[in-house]
Scaffold this motif. Sequence first.
Motif, PDB file in Angstrom:
ATOM      1  N   LYS A 229       0.811  -1.232   0.000  1.00 38.67           N
ATOM      2  CA  LYS A 229       0.000   0.000   0.000  1.00 38.67           C
ATOM      3  C   LYS A 229       0.842   1.279   0.000  1.00 38.67           C
ATOM      4  CE  LYS A 229      -4.013  -2.202   0.503  1.00 38.67           C
ATOM      5  NZ  LYS A 229      -4.765  -2.496  -0.715  1.00 38.67           N
ATOM      6  N   LYS A 230       2.047   1.226   0.585  1.00 35.70           N
ATOM      7  CA  LYS A 230       2.866   2.451   0.614  1.00 35.70           C
ATOM      8  C   LYS A 230       4.355   2.110   0.502  1.00 35.70           C
ATOM      9  CE  LYS A 230       2.705   2.377   5.560  1.00 35.70           C
ATOM     10  NZ  LYS A 230       2.534   2.897   6.825  1.00 35.70           N
ATOM     11  N   ASP A 231       5.184   3.147   0.371  1.00 36.19           N
ATOM     12  CA  ASP A 231       6.629   2.954   0.175  1.00 36.19           C
ATOM     13  C   ASP A 231       6.898   1.960  -0.957  1.00 36.19           C
ATOM     14  OD1 ASP A 231       6.958   4.638   2.347  1.00 36.19           O
ATOM     15  OD2 ASP A 231       7.033   2.959   3.769  1.00 36.19           O
ATOM     16  N   ARG A 232       6.535   2.363  -2.153  1.00 33.15           N
ATOM     17  CA  ARG A 232       6.598   1.422  -3.270  1.00 33.15           C
ATOM     18  C   ARG A 232       7.847   1.569  -4.130  1.00 33.15           C
ATOM     19  NH1 ARG A 232       0.504   3.261  -4.246  1.00 33.15           N
ATOM     20  NH2 ARG A 232      -0.602   1.564  -3.212  1.00 33.15           N
ATOM     21  N   GLU A 233       8.786   2.412  -3.664  1.00 35.89           N
ATOM     22  CA  GLU A 233       9.972   2.669  -4.494  1.00 35.89           C
ATOM     23  C   GLU A 233      10.724   1.383  -4.831  1.00 35.89           C
ATOM     24  OE1 GLU A 233      11.473   4.677  -6.681  1.00 35.89           O
ATOM     25  OE2 GLU A 233       9.544   5.612  -6.257  1.00 35.89           O
ATOM     26  N   TRP A 234      10.861   0.500  -3.837  1.00 33.48           N
ATOM     27  CA  TRP A 234      11.593  -0.750  -4.066  1.00 33.48           C
ATOM     28  C   TRP A 234      10.908  -1.583  -5.148  1.00 33.48           C
ATOM     29  CZ3 TRP A 234       9.020  -5.367  -3.404  1.00 33.48           C
ATOM     30  CH2 TRP A 234       7.824  -5.321  -2.660  1.00 33.48           C
ATOM     31  N   GLN A 235       9.575  -1.488  -5.170  1.00 40.41           N
ATOM     32  CA  GLN A 235       8.825  -2.277  -6.155  1.00 40.41           C
ATOM     33  C   GLN A 235       9.072  -1.736  -7.571  1.00 40.41           C
ATOM     34  OE1 GLN A 235       4.409  -2.476  -6.425  1.00 40.41           O
ATOM     35  NE2 GLN A 235       4.627  -4.252  -5.076  1.00 40.41           N
ATOM     36  N   HIS A 236       9.098  -0.408  -7.677  1.00 41.41           N
ATOM     37  CA  HIS A 236       9.380   0.213  -8.976  1.00 41.41           C
ATOM     38  C   HIS A 236      10.781  -0.183  -9.456  1.00 41.41           C
ATOM     39  CE1 HIS A 236       6.257   3.693  -8.458  1.00 41.41           C
ATOM     40  NE2 HIS A 236       5.759   2.513  -8.206  1.00 41.41           N
ATOM     41  N   GLU A 237      11.750  -0.137  -8.522  1.00 39.52           N
ATOM     42  CA  GLU A 237      13.136  -0.445  -8.873  1.00 39.52           C
ATOM     43  C   GLU A 237      13.264  -1.912  -9.301  1.00 39.52           C
ATOM     44  OE1 GLU A 237      15.400   1.551  -9.488  1.00 39.52           O
ATOM     45  OE2 GLU A 237      17.060   0.116  -9.730  1.00 39.52           O
ATOM     46  N   ARG A 238      12.594  -2.797  -8.568  1.00 38.72           N
ATOM     47  CA  ARG A 238      12.631  -4.229  -8.912  1.00 38.72           C
ATOM     48  C   ARG A 238      12.059  -4.453 -10.311  1.00 38.72           C
ATOM     49  NH1 ARG A 238       9.674  -8.544  -4.944  1.00 38.72           N
ATOM     50  NH2 ARG A 238      11.427  -8.047  -3.602  1.00 38.72           N
ATOM     51  N   PHE A 239      11.007  -3.729 -10.634  1.00 43.90           N
ATOM     52  CA  PHE A 239      10.376  -3.845 -11.955  1.00 43.90           C
ATOM     53  C   PHE A 239      11.348  -3.353 -13.039  1.00 43.90           C
ATOM     54  CE2 PHE A 239       6.515  -2.211 -14.636  1.00 43.90           C
ATOM     55  CZ  PHE A 239       6.601  -3.306 -15.464  1.00 43.90           C
ATOM     56  N   ARG A 240      11.956  -2.190 -12.791  1.00 45.98           N
ATOM     57  CA  ARG A 240      12.884  -1.620 -13.784  1.00 45.98           C
ATOM     58  C   ARG A 240      14.067  -2.567 -14.040  1.00 45.98           C
ATOM     59  NH1 ARG A 240      11.783   3.812 -14.925  1.00 45.98           N
ATOM     60  NH2 ARG A 240      10.373   4.800 -13.426  1.00 45.98           N
ATOM     61  N   VAL A 241      14.589  -3.157 -12.976  1.00 47.82           N
ATOM     62  CA  VAL A 241      15.730  -4.081 -13.113  1.00 47.82           C
ATOM     63  C   VAL A 241      15.345  -5.255 -14.024  1.00 47.82           C
ATOM     64  CG1 VAL A 241      17.021  -5.854 -11.821  1.00 47.82           C
ATOM     65  CG2 VAL A 241      16.946  -3.487 -10.983  1.00 47.82           C
ATOM     66  N   GLN A 242      14.121  -5.758 -13.847  1.00 45.63           N
ATOM     67  CA  GLN A 242      13.716  -6.928 -14.639  1.00 45.63           C
ATOM     68  C   GLN A 242      13.458  -6.550 -16.097  1.00 45.63           C
ATOM     69  OE1 GLN A 242      11.589 -10.121 -12.259  1.00 45.63           O
ATOM     70  NE2 GLN A 242      11.293  -8.387 -10.892  1.00 45.63           N
ATOM     71  N   ILE A 243      12.964  -5.337 -16.332  1.00 46.66           N
ATOM     72  CA  ILE A 243      12.812  -4.890 -17.727  1.00 46.66           C
ATOM     73  C   ILE A 243      14.195  -4.770 -18.380  1.00 46.66           C
ATOM     74  CG2 ILE A 243      12.038  -3.041 -19.267  1.00 46.66           C
ATOM     75  CD1 ILE A 243       9.826  -2.412 -17.210  1.00 46.66           C
TER      76      ILE A 243
END
Length: 270
Positions: free
Chosen positions: A100-114
């Motif tokens: 629900k919050k502090d989603r920066e790590w999730q964005h970074e994990r997504f970018r790394v996989q792309i």
Amino acid sequence: MYIDSHCHIHFPDMVKRMPEVLANMKKSKVSHALCVAVSLADASRALALAEKHSFLYATVGVHPGRKDSPEPDVETLVSLAKHPKVVAIGETGLDYFHVKKDREWQHERFRVQIRAARACNKPLIIHAREAADDVIRIMQEEGAGTDKGGPGGVMHCFNETLPIAKAAMEMGFYISFSGVVTFPNAKELQKVACAIPLERMMIETDSPYLAPVPYRGKTNEPAYVALIGEFMAKLKGVPLARLAGETSKNFFTLFDIANESATGIPSGQP
Ligand code: NI
């Protein structure tokens, strides 16, 4: 012949029942299935299963809902993806339902996989839950789509609006529908499915989750993708053989698998 484009039958509870799961696939004319990893540890389970059975394939990736999983890096993902049975990177994406919050790590994990998918030129398996706009934005920013020289991929278990589907298709992505489309309350999603051309569509179970009607609430398995195919053919008013043929062809095209390479069912069989 059907293909389950997304399942998790390498999860320990499913592995225990493997002879039955594979026999049911064969009975329901489900010729191939893709075992999608949700963490790096899970990826080795998916790959072990794919190595054992010619008609199963695997992915490497870390699910956006797995907060406790170690973070993947580009080098590790690319090196794991060199295995010939690894056909995609994922599942990756964003999940705002579970986080629900502090989603920066999730964005970074997504970018790394792309970035990893671009580096090894293998398609992405995208998970989007309550986060579709950000998923599309990050895919565009990172050049995930074939329109920007990226590998493209598939929007798995699609449960979004038609504009989101169109934005993904413009980036060369396929749209995959799970058993959710068979639920009586999924009227909006059914309308979206009607509007997606067959040449961009795939079907999947996401088993052991999300069993289609009439098994809703029970343990799902790849055999049930046949029920999703039947439902979808009726919904779209197209012959079943055409729906099964087109969705299978899309699977082989996206994941660059030779059709005759490996199958549980002789290819001549209907
Ligand atoms: Ni999944």
